[in-house]
Design a protein around this motif. Structure first.
Motif, mmCIF file in Angstrom:
data_model
loop_
_atom_site.group_PDB
_atom_site.id
_atom_site.type_symbol
_atom_site.label_atom_id
_atom_site.label_comp_id
_atom_site.label_asym_id
_atom_site.label_seq_id
_atom_site.Cartn_x
_atom_site.Cartn_y
_atom_site.Cartn_z
ATOM 1 N N THR A 215 0.837 -1.189 0.000
ATOM 2 C CA THR A 215 0.000 0.000 0.000
ATOM 3 C C THR A 215 0.874 1.242 0.000
ATOM 4 O OG1 THR A 215 -1.716 -1.140 1.243
ATOM 5 C CG2 THR A 215 -1.790 1.259 1.253
ATOM 6 N N ILE B 86 0.917 5.199 0.523
ATOM 7 C CA ILE B 86 0.072 6.173 1.217
ATOM 8 C C ILE B 86 0.502 7.603 0.909
ATOM 9 C CG2 ILE B 86 -0.515 4.590 3.092
ATOM 10 C CD1 ILE B 86 1.560 6.139 4.812
ATOM 11 N N SER C 155 -8.026 -1.246 2.643
ATOM 12 C CA SER C 155 -6.951 -0.276 2.432
ATOM 13 C C SER C 155 -7.346 0.795 1.420
ATOM 14 C CB SER C 155 -5.679 -0.989 1.982
ATOM 15 O OG SER C 155 -4.624 -0.073 1.880
ATOM 16 N N THR D 53 -4.662 6.214 1.594
ATOM 17 C CA THR D 53 -4.176 5.312 0.545
ATOM 18 C C THR D 53 -4.201 5.962 -0.828
ATOM 19 O OG1 THR D 53 -4.915 3.370 1.776
ATOM 20 C CG2 THR D 53 -4.563 3.080 -0.587
ATOM 21 N N ILE E 232 -2.760 0.355 -4.152
ATOM 22 C CA ILE E 232 -2.392 -0.977 -3.661
ATOM 23 C C ILE E 232 -1.747 -1.712 -4.837
ATOM 24 C CG2 ILE E 232 -3.316 -3.229 -2.996
ATOM 25 C CD1 ILE E 232 -3.818 -1.632 -0.741
ATOM 26 N N ALA F 154 -6.659 4.123 -5.492
ATOM 27 C CA ALA F 154 -7.757 4.471 -4.602
ATOM 28 C C ALA F 154 -8.737 5.376 -5.350
ATOM 29 C CB ALA F 154 -7.213 5.168 -3.355
#
Length: 122
Positions: free
Chosen positions: A35, A37, A93, A99, A102, A111
């Protein structure tokens, strides 16, 4: 008695790389999800450690078991021993506002509302 066939995954055919096909081929295998971020100004690896612990606790509250490892200040690795839970971990997530994306099974999932331009440069 019927037997279920595992769908064939063709790395050159994105249509064959849907969640169900990935899940069927990895159901009992340990899965790793990376992930990426968002990092506000001043964000540190310590902040990512805290976020990772919070997410792990939320997953446990929802009966999902995933180990979390901080790779760097902008990346968390989820390790899911029960491959069936990988889709739920991915959904969790991607639902978090921190986020950006992924990466699971060599596929990137952005996202909601995130574009390639929002991602950090490599």
């Amino acid at each position: 008695m019927s037997t279920l066939k595992t769908p064939k995954l063709d790395m050159n055919d994105p249509a064959s790389m849907n969640e169900e096909a990935i899940l069927a081929s990895t159901k009992t295998k340990t899965q790793m999800l990376f992930t990426t971020i968002r990092k506000p100004d001043g964000w540190t690896k310590s902040d990512t450690d805290k976020l990772s612990a919070q997410w792990r606790d939320l997953l446990v509250t929802n009966s999902l078991e995933a180990k979390t490892y901080v790779i760097d200040d902008s990346q968390i690795l989820f390790v899911v021993d029960n491959g069936e839970q990988a889709i739920e971990v991915k959904k969790f997530s991607l639902s978090r506002p921190q986020t950006l994306k992924i990466t699971w099974d060599n596929q990137d999932y952005l996202a909601p509302g995130v574009t390639e331009a929002d991602l950090p440069e490599k």
